[in-house]
Scaffold this motif. Structure first.
Motif, PDB file in Angstrom:
ATOM      1  N   VAL A   1       0.822  -1.203   0.000  1.00 60.55           N
ATOM      2  CA  VAL A   1       0.000   0.000   0.000  1.00 60.55           C
ATOM      3  C   VAL A   1       0.859   1.257   0.000  1.00 60.55           C
ATOM      4  N   ALA A   2       2.027   1.209   0.621  1.00 61.29           N
ATOM      5  CA  ALA A   2       2.889   2.383   0.695  1.00 61.29           C
ATOM      6  C   ALA A   2       3.592   2.658  -0.625  1.00 61.29           C
TER       7      ALA A   2
ATOM      8  N   VAL B   1      -2.334  -9.742  -3.972  1.00 59.30           N
ATOM      9  CA  VAL B   1      -3.305  -9.214  -3.024  1.00 59.30           C
ATOM     10  C   VAL B   1      -4.517  -8.639  -3.757  1.00 59.30           C
ATOM     11  N   ASN B   2      -5.693  -8.817  -3.153  1.00 62.46           N
ATOM     12  CA  ASN B   2      -6.912  -8.204  -3.677  1.00 62.46           C
ATOM     13  C   ASN B   2      -7.056  -6.792  -3.124  1.00 62.46           C
ATOM     14  N   PHE B   3      -7.784  -5.948  -3.813  1.00 60.00           N
ATOM     15  CA  PHE B   3      -7.884  -4.564  -3.372  1.00 60.00           C
ATOM     16  C   PHE B   3      -9.183  -3.932  -3.851  1.00 60.00           C
ATOM     17  N   VAL B   4      -9.545  -2.855  -3.150  1.00 58.41           N
ATOM     18  CA  VAL B   4     -10.737  -2.083  -3.482  1.00 58.41           C
ATOM     19  C   VAL B   4     -10.304  -0.764  -4.103  1.00 58.41           C
ATOM     20  N   ILE B   5     -10.948  -0.391  -5.191  1.00 62.20           N
ATOM     21  CA  ILE B   5     -10.710   0.908  -5.827  1.00 62.20           C
ATOM     22  C   ILE B   5     -11.804   1.845  -5.352  1.00 62.20           C
TER      23      ILE B   5
ATOM     24  N   MET C   1     -10.101  -7.169  -8.008  1.00 60.06           N
ATOM     25  CA  MET C   1     -10.506  -5.769  -7.878  1.00 60.06           C
ATOM     26  C   MET C   1     -11.989  -5.617  -7.604  1.00 60.06           C
ATOM     27  N   THR C   2     -12.307  -4.614  -6.784  1.00 63.21           N
ATOM     28  CA  THR C   2     -13.688  -4.217  -6.531  1.00 63.21           C
ATOM     29  C   THR C   2     -13.766  -2.701  -6.577  1.00 63.21           C
TER      30      THR C   2
ATOM     31  N   VAL D   1      -9.243   8.889  -6.875  1.00 65.30           N
ATOM     32  CA  VAL D   1      -9.441   7.479  -6.537  1.00 65.30           C
ATOM     33  C   VAL D   1      -8.309   7.042  -5.606  1.00 65.30           C
ATOM     34  N   ALA D   2      -8.555   5.981  -4.853  1.00 62.49           N
ATOM     35  CA  ALA D   2      -7.542   5.452  -3.951  1.00 62.49           C
ATOM     36  C   ALA D   2      -7.669   3.929  -3.901  1.00 62.49           C
ATOM     37  N   PHE D   3      -6.564   3.260  -3.565  1.00 64.37           N
ATOM     38  CA  PHE D   3      -6.578   1.803  -3.395  1.00 64.37           C
ATOM     39  C   PHE D   3      -6.662   1.481  -1.905  1.00 64.37           C
ATOM     40  N   ASN D   4      -7.436   0.496  -1.590  1.00 61.97           N
ATOM     41  CA  ASN D   4      -7.517  -0.010  -0.214  1.00 61.97           C
ATOM     42  C   ASN D   4      -7.337  -1.521  -0.277  1.00 61.97           C
TER      43      ASN D   4
END
Length: 258
Positions: free
Chosen positions: A147-148, A184-188, A226-227, A252-255
């Motif tokens: 994430v960083a 890794v999976n992530f949320v947009i 992705m979601t 937008v951001a990734f989580n």
């Protein structure tokens, strides 16, 4: 069987038994080698005395079988194990035969193969660019938090628009490279400024998140990772009272998923 043929077979047995043993085991510790050595000695003595080499071979092998002491020939610093004499040169609790890092610093905490991974992130300290990351942190191949290292700063949108700019696409191209170094999976997450109604902004923020998802999908990132979610104007990072602040909030951001 004459003496010459008998000793030829015994020498062959020595060779075969020796190849079958672990290289670190001394001959006195190896039952096959020790028995063959006793047979050779017994056969030589008996053959020289009365030409009854075969009997001497059997007697020598039998004596050697019971006389060989696998536990008394380890040298200083070695430990008797089921595999023979084992050393632990760096005293880390992992025997040298299984130690991938045989020169660890004295007192260092090591993993099952004798290597130091102090933050237990799966990347050995010698290759870890980000030591002591918090527990359960998702890291890339260099040991740094994913994430960083995935910055989406600069991925912004025009007023009431979900279309990606050329600059935004360039930033996402860099993000794709980093995402492909992990599974890794992530949320947009899509966001807007506070202009227009909340319902309109919520829908627009989802369109922006979906726009990024579609771009990443076209670039090769698997869809199941992705979601896309829209948060509308509910999570501003700057003041909505200025043009500059509103521009930053259109983002937008990734989580990363835990």
């Amino acid at each position: 069987m004459n003496v010459k043929n008998l000793f030829g077979m015994l020498f062959l047995l020595v060779f075969v038994a020796g190849c079958a043993e672990r290289p670190s085991i001394k001959w006195q510790q190896s039952k096959p080698l020790c028995v063959v050595a006793g047979a050779l000695a017994g056969g030589a003595v008996a053959g020289a005395a009365d030409n009854k080499a075969a009997l001497g071979v059997l007697l020598g092998a039998g004596v050697a079988y019971f006389a060989c002491d696998a536990g008394s020939v380890c040298e200083g610093g070695e430990v008797q194990t089921s595999h023979g004499c084992e050393s632990d040169s760096d005293r880390d609790g992992v025997y040298d035969s299984s130690d991938d890092c045989p020169n660890s610093i004295l007192g260092a905490r090591v993993n099952s193969v004798g290597c130091v991974d102090e933050d237990e992130d799966g990347v050995l300290d010698r290759s870890d660019a980000c030591l002591m990351t918090p527990a359960n942190t998702i890291v890339d191949q260099t040991g740094c938090p994913v994430v960083a290292k995935i910055s989406l700063e600069g991925v912004n949108f025009g007023y009431k628009s979900s279309e990606l700019t050329l600059d935004s696409k360039s930033i996402l191209d860099v993000a794709v490279e980093k995402l492909n170094n992990t599974d890794v999976n992530f949320v947009i997450e899509g966001h807007t400024d506070s202009i227009a109604s909340q319902a309109y902004n919520l829908d627009l923020s989802l369109q922006r998140a979906q726009s990024v998802l579609n771009y990443l999908l076209a670039a090769g990132v698997a869809s199941e990772r992705m979601t896309a979610i829209g948060y509308g104007e509910t999570q501003p990072i700057a003041s909505n009272q200025t043009d500059e602040g509103r521009a930053r909030n259109r983002r937008v951001a990734f989580n990363l998923n835990e």
